[in-house]
Scaffold this motif. Sequence first.
Motif, PDB file in Angstrom:
ATOM      1  N   GLU A  43       0.835  -1.214   0.000  1.00  0.00           N
ATOM      2  CA  GLU A  43       0.000   0.000   0.000  1.00  0.00           C
ATOM      3  C   GLU A  43       0.861   1.253   0.000  1.00  0.00           C
ATOM      4  O   GLU A  43       0.548   2.231  -0.682  1.00  0.00           O
ATOM      5  CB  GLU A  43      -0.945   0.001   1.207  1.00  0.00           C
ATOM      6  CG  GLU A  43      -2.006  -1.089   1.187  1.00  0.00           C
ATOM      7  CD  GLU A  43      -3.034  -0.941   0.050  1.00  0.00           C
ATOM      8  OE1 GLU A  43      -3.194   0.182  -0.477  1.00  0.00           O
ATOM      9  OE2 GLU A  43      -3.659  -1.956  -0.319  1.00  0.00           O
ATOM     10  N   ALA A  48       3.200   5.923  -2.983  1.00  0.00           N
ATOM     11  CA  ALA A  48       4.363   6.672  -3.482  1.00  0.00           C
ATOM     12  C   ALA A  48       4.294   6.795  -5.000  1.00  0.00           C
ATOM     13  O   ALA A  48       4.534   7.866  -5.568  1.00  0.00           O
ATOM     14  CB  ALA A  48       5.648   5.967  -3.056  1.00  0.00           C
ATOM     15  N   ASP A  72       9.564   8.387  -0.335  1.00  0.00           N
ATOM     16  CA  ASP A  72       9.487   8.683  -1.756  1.00  0.00           C
ATOM     17  C   ASP A  72       9.835  10.129  -2.039  1.00  0.00           C
ATOM     18  O   ASP A  72       9.936  10.946  -1.125  1.00  0.00           O
ATOM     19  CB  ASP A  72       8.096   8.327  -2.297  1.00  0.00           C
ATOM     20  CG  ASP A  72       6.988   9.224  -1.754  1.00  0.00           C
ATOM     21  OD1 ASP A  72       7.053  10.462  -1.944  1.00  0.00           O
ATOM     22  OD2 ASP A  72       6.028   8.689  -1.154  1.00  0.00           O
ATOM     23  N   THR A  75       4.984  13.957  -4.808  1.00  0.00           N
ATOM     24  CA  THR A  75       4.464  15.326  -4.650  1.00  0.00           C
ATOM     25  C   THR A  75       4.438  15.829  -3.214  1.00  0.00           C
ATOM     26  O   THR A  75       4.472  17.032  -2.981  1.00  0.00           O
ATOM     27  CB  THR A  75       3.014  15.404  -5.158  1.00  0.00           C
ATOM     28  OG1 THR A  75       2.264  14.395  -4.469  1.00  0.00           O
ATOM     29  CG2 THR A  75       2.934  15.172  -6.649  1.00  0.00           C
ATOM     30  N   ALA A  85      -5.423  12.657   5.378  1.00  0.00           N
ATOM     31  CA  ALA A  85      -5.099  11.380   4.715  1.00  0.00           C
ATOM     32  C   ALA A  85      -5.302  10.196   5.656  1.00  0.00           C
ATOM     33  O   ALA A  85      -5.508   9.073   5.204  1.00  0.00           O
ATOM     34  CB  ALA A  85      -3.660  11.402   4.214  1.00  0.00           C
ATOM     35  N   ALA A  90     -10.832   9.117   2.927  1.00  0.00           N
ATOM     36  CA  ALA A  90     -10.228  10.376   2.480  1.00  0.00           C
ATOM     37  C   ALA A  90      -9.270  10.039   1.341  1.00  0.00           C
ATOM     38  O   ALA A  90      -8.307   9.305   1.536  1.00  0.00           O
ATOM     39  CB  ALA A  90      -9.469  11.027   3.632  1.00  0.00           C
ATOM     40  N   THR A  91      -9.569  10.525   0.161  1.00  0.00           N
ATOM     41  CA  THR A  91      -8.711  10.250  -0.988  1.00  0.00           C
ATOM     42  C   THR A  91      -8.656  11.454  -1.907  1.00  0.00           C
ATOM     43  O   THR A  91      -9.617  12.219  -1.991  1.00  0.00           O
ATOM     44  CB  THR A  91      -9.203   9.004  -1.781  1.00  0.00           C
ATOM     45  OG1 THR A  91      -8.315   8.777  -2.871  1.00  0.00           O
ATOM     46  CG2 THR A  91     -10.606   9.198  -2.334  1.00  0.00           C
ATOM     47  N   ARG A 109      -9.638   4.125  -2.729  1.00  0.00           N
ATOM     48  CA  ARG A 109     -10.636   3.923  -1.686  1.00  0.00           C
ATOM     49  C   ARG A 109     -10.448   4.842  -0.487  1.00  0.00           C
ATOM     50  O   ARG A 109     -11.330   4.968   0.343  1.00  0.00           O
ATOM     51  CB  ARG A 109     -10.573   2.487  -1.170  1.00  0.00           C
ATOM     52  CG  ARG A 109     -10.800   1.440  -2.202  1.00  0.00           C
ATOM     53  CD  ARG A 109     -10.168   0.159  -1.738  1.00  0.00           C
ATOM     54  NE  ARG A 109      -8.778   0.417  -1.317  1.00  0.00           N
ATOM     55  CZ  ARG A 109      -7.938  -0.501  -0.926  1.00  0.00           C
ATOM     56  NH1 ARG A 109      -8.314  -1.756  -0.855  1.00  0.00           N
ATOM     57  NH2 ARG A 109      -6.703  -0.192  -0.588  1.00  0.00           N
ATOM     58  N   GLY A 110      -9.252   5.406  -0.339  1.00  0.00           N
ATOM     59  CA  GLY A 110      -8.991   6.193   0.860  1.00  0.00           C
ATOM     60  C   GLY A 110      -9.025   5.339   2.113  1.00  0.00           C
ATOM     61  O   GLY A 110      -9.479   5.755   3.170  1.00  0.00           O
ATOM     62  N   GLU A 111      -8.529   4.109   2.006  1.00  0.00           N
ATOM     63  CA  GLU A 111      -8.608   3.164   3.122  1.00  0.00           C
ATOM     64  C   GLU A 111      -7.243   2.788   3.677  1.00  0.00           C
ATOM     65  O   GLU A 111      -7.124   2.422   4.835  1.00  0.00           O
ATOM     66  CB  GLU A 111      -9.260   1.853   2.638  1.00  0.00           C
ATOM     67  CG  GLU A 111     -10.727   1.912   2.360  1.00  0.00           C
ATOM     68  CD  GLU A 111     -11.556   1.719   3.619  1.00  0.00           C
ATOM     69  OE1 GLU A 111     -10.981   1.690   4.728  1.00  0.00           O
ATOM     70  OE2 GLU A 111     -12.784   1.629   3.496  1.00  0.00           O
ATOM     71  N   ALA A 112      -6.224   2.835   2.825  1.00  0.00           N
ATOM     72  CA  ALA A 112      -4.967   2.189   3.203  1.00  0.00           C
ATOM     73  C   ALA A 112      -4.316   2.853   4.417  1.00  0.00           C
ATOM     74  O   ALA A 112      -4.019   2.180   5.412  1.00  0.00           O
ATOM     75  CB  ALA A 112      -4.015   2.179   2.018  1.00  0.00           C
ATOM     76  N   PRO A 114      -5.466   5.007   6.820  1.00  0.00           N
ATOM     77  CA  PRO A 114      -6.175   4.822   8.091  1.00  0.00           C
ATOM     78  C   PRO A 114      -6.136   3.374   8.575  1.00  0.00           C
ATOM     79  O   PRO A 114      -6.006   3.124   9.787  1.00  0.00           O
ATOM     80  CB  PRO A 114      -7.615   5.266   7.793  1.00  0.00           C
ATOM     81  CG  PRO A 114      -7.706   5.451   6.323  1.00  0.00           C
ATOM     82  CD  PRO A 114      -6.318   5.649   5.813  1.00  0.00           C
ATOM     83  N   THR A 155       7.499  12.089   0.693  1.00  0.00           N
ATOM     84  CA  THR A 155       6.793  11.579   1.866  1.00  0.00           C
ATOM     85  C   THR A 155       7.518  10.356   2.411  1.00  0.00           C
ATOM     86  O   THR A 155       8.033   9.547   1.647  1.00  0.00           O
ATOM     87  CB  THR A 155       5.342  11.178   1.464  1.00  0.00           C
ATOM     88  OG1 THR A 155       4.686  12.314   0.900  1.00  0.00           O
ATOM     89  CG2 THR A 155       4.548  10.666   2.646  1.00  0.00           C
ATOM     90  N   LYS A 315      -7.183  -5.438  -4.098  1.00  0.00           N
ATOM     91  CA  LYS A 315      -7.115  -5.251  -5.554  1.00  0.00           C
ATOM     92  C   LYS A 315      -6.233  -6.320  -6.207  1.00  0.00           C
ATOM     93  O   LYS A 315      -5.627  -6.092  -7.248  1.00  0.00           O
ATOM     94  CB  LYS A 315      -6.548  -3.866  -5.912  1.00  0.00           C
ATOM     95  CG  LYS A 315      -7.295  -2.713  -5.240  1.00  0.00           C
ATOM     96  CD  LYS A 315      -6.486  -1.426  -5.304  1.00  0.00           C
ATOM     97  CE  LYS A 315      -7.143  -0.282  -4.577  1.00  0.00           C
ATOM     98  NZ  LYS A 315      -6.238   0.448  -3.682  1.00  0.00           N
TER      99      LYS A 315
END
Length: 582
Positions: A43, A48, A72, A75, A85, A90-91, A109-112, A114, A155, A315
């Motif tokens: 994830e 990254a 990474d 951005t 995040a 939240a995505t 999904r904005g899941e990883a 959290p 990041t 996925k």
Amino acid sequence: MPPTQPSATEITAPARIAILPPAVADQIAAGEVVERPASVVKELIENALDAGATSIDVLAEDGGRIRIRVSDDGTGMTRDDAVLALERHATSKIRSAADLVGVPTFGFRGEALPAICSVSQFELETALEDGAGTRVSGAGGTVRDVDAAARRRGTTVTVSRLFFNAPARQKFLRSARSEWRSILDVVSTMSLMRRDVRITLAHDGREVLSLAAAHSLRERIAALWSADYAARFVPVDDVAGAIHVSGLVERPADVGMSSRRVHLAVNGRAIRDAGIVRAAETAFRSTIPSGVRPTMFLEVVVPAESVDINVHPTKAEVRFRDRWVLERAVEQAVRRALGTTDSAASIGAPVLWTPRGVDTTSYSFGAPPRGSAPLLEVSHEDSSYDQAPAAESDVPALTQYKRTYLTFETDLGLVLIDQHSAHERVLFERFMATFEGGSSPSQRLLFPLTLTLTSPEAEALEDHREALQLLGFELGEFGGQTVIVHAVPNPHPRFDAERCLRESLAALAGDRPAASASRHQHLAATVACKAAIKAGDALSPQEMRALFVALRACTLPAHDVHGRQTIVQLSWDELERRFGRR
Ligand SMILES: Nc1ncnc2c1ncn2[C@@H]1O[C@H](COP(=O)(O)OP(=O)(O)OP(=O)(O)O)[C@@H](O)[C@H]1O
Ligand SMILES: [Mg+2]
């Protein structure tokens, strides 16, 4: 049914359903995304890459159980985004369900984050520019501190003590060694897919991978394993309608020599898909012994709307709208790759012929149109070879060595062909075409043969009677274990029909019954082997030419039906190197 009135006792009973506290809900959701340290690594690398990173450094301690860190040069995030995040759903990657079709990012999904943060002690450092940045830290899904932090653009996410607050999950972690192997696997997979990105991986302070950005899949494979290993693969590159299949598959002659790897990417995502892998393996049939499985690195690109990527929590699987068409496209692409002489064994540089379809001045196996090839109708008395058709005018001068190998030269080197293997391949493909609706010429015998068979042989004959007839064996009624043969195929003048039939039946006797497709294949391979010219048979120039032309017209000319090569190439470069000329 009319709604029933609640009884008094039900109204006063304590409520049994309650909304879970967010922390618990998050931990449950995390179970789907974060199975083990390797899922965290996956994830974080995906994030990254989504952030446009060109360089990613991954570090793990104790198989990722103590610490995982992914840095990474992407951005980065603003202070507000960095805090947001860590919230569920939240995505920055999609805004509506419609955006899911063909979403170009790994994440949506904005899941990883959290999920990871809810089961670890975490720290996220990020900066939009070199210099001023943000550090967010916390544990078990709760943010403790948000500070300013100086760092380069990009990041870094550090995940420590995974599952520290979920003892039940922690118990399911395997040994550090085994978790480490999964991490190495995930990083290798990501690195194969995104060759353009520099990636390093360190474990317990030791750098294990240091991969510079590569130009090709082969280059990345060489960097991951070795140049020798990377040289064992044949390029796949084929378009069928809107489907593009590319990658590298193992040369049949090398299959089974080292542990098997399967890498499959669809539209830039690494996925598992048994159906696609099976389709690719089908293309290998008749080039490798059954039971061994080839290594493959395949990349498929299909139109975005024909695939649903949102069907699996991590996925790892996708759903296709038209799986059958896709699988056939993969099978065809791999078969075409194996049909090139690039897939034949070589000493030194592997390519003496450019793959089919490409204009070339050297001899291109597979170049003649399909179906136009004659059987190896070789005959000493046959004068028709004097008027060789135009298509055969580009046949090189062939020489026979040890009555076993044909050789010729091209601009690029020497080519050796094993005459038995080659003829076996020619006959096999011909027999298979016969089973699919063609016909096989046969010759009526002046004096019919009478064969006495053992009972397993008689049984094999009964099992394969129809197929043998198709191949040109006209079999009469027989009583008990005796069969009368009225006509036989005529693949070459030295063909010993009686011996071929006897040996084939002996080989087929005692076989377990199989599905009809593979039965035909097995029969075709068996009879081809017994019917083909042998090592030690002297061939006339006409016979050599006929064999060459017939082999060139085969779908898989470079491989015999037992998993051996029919062609070995020796490049002039290699020869000169060995003689010390360069
Ligand atoms: N390394 C990173 N660099 C820049 N932004 C990041 C990074 N990691 C996460 N983000 C931001 O944080 C958001 C949340 O990340 P998270 O992984 O939780 O969800 P996602 O990637 O959007 O979806 P998914 O759950 O499917 O991975 C991302 O949408 C992205 O905007
Ligand atoms: Mg993500």
